[in-house]
Design an enzyme around this catalytic site. Structure first.
Site, PDB file in Angstrom:
ATOM      1  N   LYS A 303      45.666   7.061  -2.402  1.00 46.07           N
ATOM      2  CA  LYS A 303      44.721   6.127  -1.778  1.00 46.07           C
ATOM      3  C   LYS A 303      43.536   5.879  -2.707  1.00 46.07           C
ATOM      4  CE  LYS A 303      42.082   5.533   2.540  1.00 46.07           C
ATOM      5  NZ  LYS A 303      40.674   5.652   2.095  1.00 46.07           N
ATOM      6  N   HIS A 327      37.634   2.454  -0.263  1.00 44.51           N
ATOM      7  CA  HIS A 327      36.985   3.461   0.592  1.00 44.51           C
ATOM      8  C   HIS A 327      35.951   2.789   1.499  1.00 44.51           C
ATOM      9  CE1 HIS A 327      36.852   7.925   0.968  1.00 44.51           C
ATOM     10  NE2 HIS A 327      35.730   7.666   1.601  1.00 44.51           N
TER      11      HIS A 327
END
Length: 431
Positions: A303, A327
């Protein structure tokens, strides 16, 4: 497949309640939802969830990127029966939607992650347990039954702790591991800095650690070493203040065991110090992935991937997918918007593995756009946190239902009946 569909069911629920004078407990409009959450949360809690890096240009860019794409609906296509489901790693999910990891949710609501877990289970939407959760993963898993869940991993400076967390995630029934790579250091977050507020320094959002046997051993070793010959000299302590006393109380509550005993124990404070010392490892590199791959059979997704070359290499290194993410704009200001990065990452990956998307999702229409640009599924973040703030588990459940409902209706109203019919050709780039 459901002939009514999630959208019409949700509309009917709201409008029927309206006949009796009841409106939704949580605003359906994302703008009103955020405004209401800001009114009920204190400045520290709101700032932590809402805040981004620097001037928050990346946050704004994440949203502006959606405005550069327009859907071109088609008509006279029978869309009376729609199938919004997708398959991910052997699971059939009700829609291309997961609840992304949001840390320190105890700032938002007393039931924190547990309320989110119950809402996720009730809707069938997977929850990605946060590495910075306020409730241990085992407790959340126990509330979810057989419902799907994943685990987010921050790579600590202690590989032993990393291995322990992975083993616990497997034992808790997690279907996949999401390794967050864009937070090897905390980004520059002015909202938190202006308030002098880091929840972890108060023992909040570290429940995955305080419930871990490896971490607990490290804490005990740190506490035992304090004051030994050769140990670093104790730092001079400032005069106690009400805020400092409240902080010690909060730390005592975060450590398992008797609150009264914890107030006298060195362990709660040592836990915070240990966490801050090992939280994340800036030295992590591609060479570490082989070690990680050897430690679990779970699918691993990286991620924070924004560059197509990184996406290709992730798969070459044995990873099972990537999550395109900034994020939520919390780490690098002036970053490329996640949605702008998505098409190139999808092209680089091709059919080798699923590409998921995170950052900027606020509605079912946003889910539709990201999926049309190639995302297999998306992660929802701040909106469910606002719902949690306003109405706990019910608030999270309503936000999920609203997003699923709008996605279903957008699918049908644009002339489509299944998720796999969506592609870039149904969108137009607009100025």
């Amino acid at each position: 497949m459901d002939e009514a569909g999630a959208g019409r069911r949700r509309q009917n629920e709201v409008y029927r309640a309206g006949v009796f004078g009841h409106s939704p407990r949580v605003p359906v409009s994302i703008r009103r939802l955020k405004e209401r959450a800001e009114r009920v949360l204190d400045a520290r809690a709101y700032g932590y969830v809402a805040g981004g890096a620097g001037d928050e240009a990346t946050q704004r860019a994440n949203r502006a990127a959606f405005d550069r794409w327009a859907v071109v609906p088609r008509v006279l296509r029978d869309a009376s029966v729609r199938d919004t489901s997708v398959e991910l790693f052997g699971r059939r999910l009700p829609a291309p939607l997961l609840l992304g990891p949001v840390g320190a949710l105890e700032l938002v609501h007393p039931e924190a992650d547990l309320a989110v877990a119950r809402a996720a289970a009730a809707t069938g939407v997977p929850m990605v347990f946060s590495n910075q959760g306020s409730v241990p993963m085992e407790e959340c898993a126990g509330a979810m039954g057989d419902s799907p869940r994943w685990f987010q991993l921050y790579w600590s400076t202690s590989d032993e702790l990393v291995e322990s967390l992975i083993g616990r995630a497997e034992a808790a029934g997690c279907d996949a591991l999401v390794v967050t790579l864009d937070t090897t250091m905390l980004g520059w977050r002015p909202r938190d800095l202006d308030l002098g507020h880091l929840p972890f320094a108060l023992g909040k959002g570290i429940a995955q650690y305080t419930s871990d046997p490896v971490f607990r051993r490290l804490v005990e070793e740190r506490a035992a070493a304090a004051g030994r010959p050769g140990s670093p000299p104790a730092q001079p302590q400032p005069r106690p203040t009400p805020a400092a006393i409240r902080a010690l109380v909060t730390m005592a509550r975060a450590w398992p065991g008797s609150f009264r005993e914890n107030l006298r124990s060195p362990l709660p404070r040592a836990a915070v110090e240990t966490f801050l010392a090992i939280y994340s490892r800036p030295s992590i590199s591609w060479a570490d992935l082989a070690w990680l791959r050897s430690r679990t059979k779970l699918p691993i997704l990286l991620k924070g991937v924004l560059h197509p070359d990184d996406a290709r290499r992730a798969l070459d290194e044995g990873m099972d997918g990537v999550v395109v993410s900034t994020h939520g704009g919390r780490q690098v200001d002036r970053s490329i918007a996640a949605l702008d990065a998505l098409p190139d990452v999808v092209a680089a990956v091709g059919d080798r593995a699923p590409v998921l998307f995170d950052s900027g999702i606020r509605s079912g229409a946003d889910v539709f756009t990201a999926v049309a640009l190639g995302a297999r599924a998306v992660l929802l973040g701040r909106p469910f946190a606002w719902g949690l703030a306003l109405a706990g588990e019910d608030g999270v459940r309503q936000v999920i239902s609203d997003v699923l409902g709008e996605f279903d209706l957008t699918l049908g109203l644009t002339g489509h009946t299944a998720v796999d019919q969506l592609g870039p050709e149904i969108l137009r780039r607009v100025p």
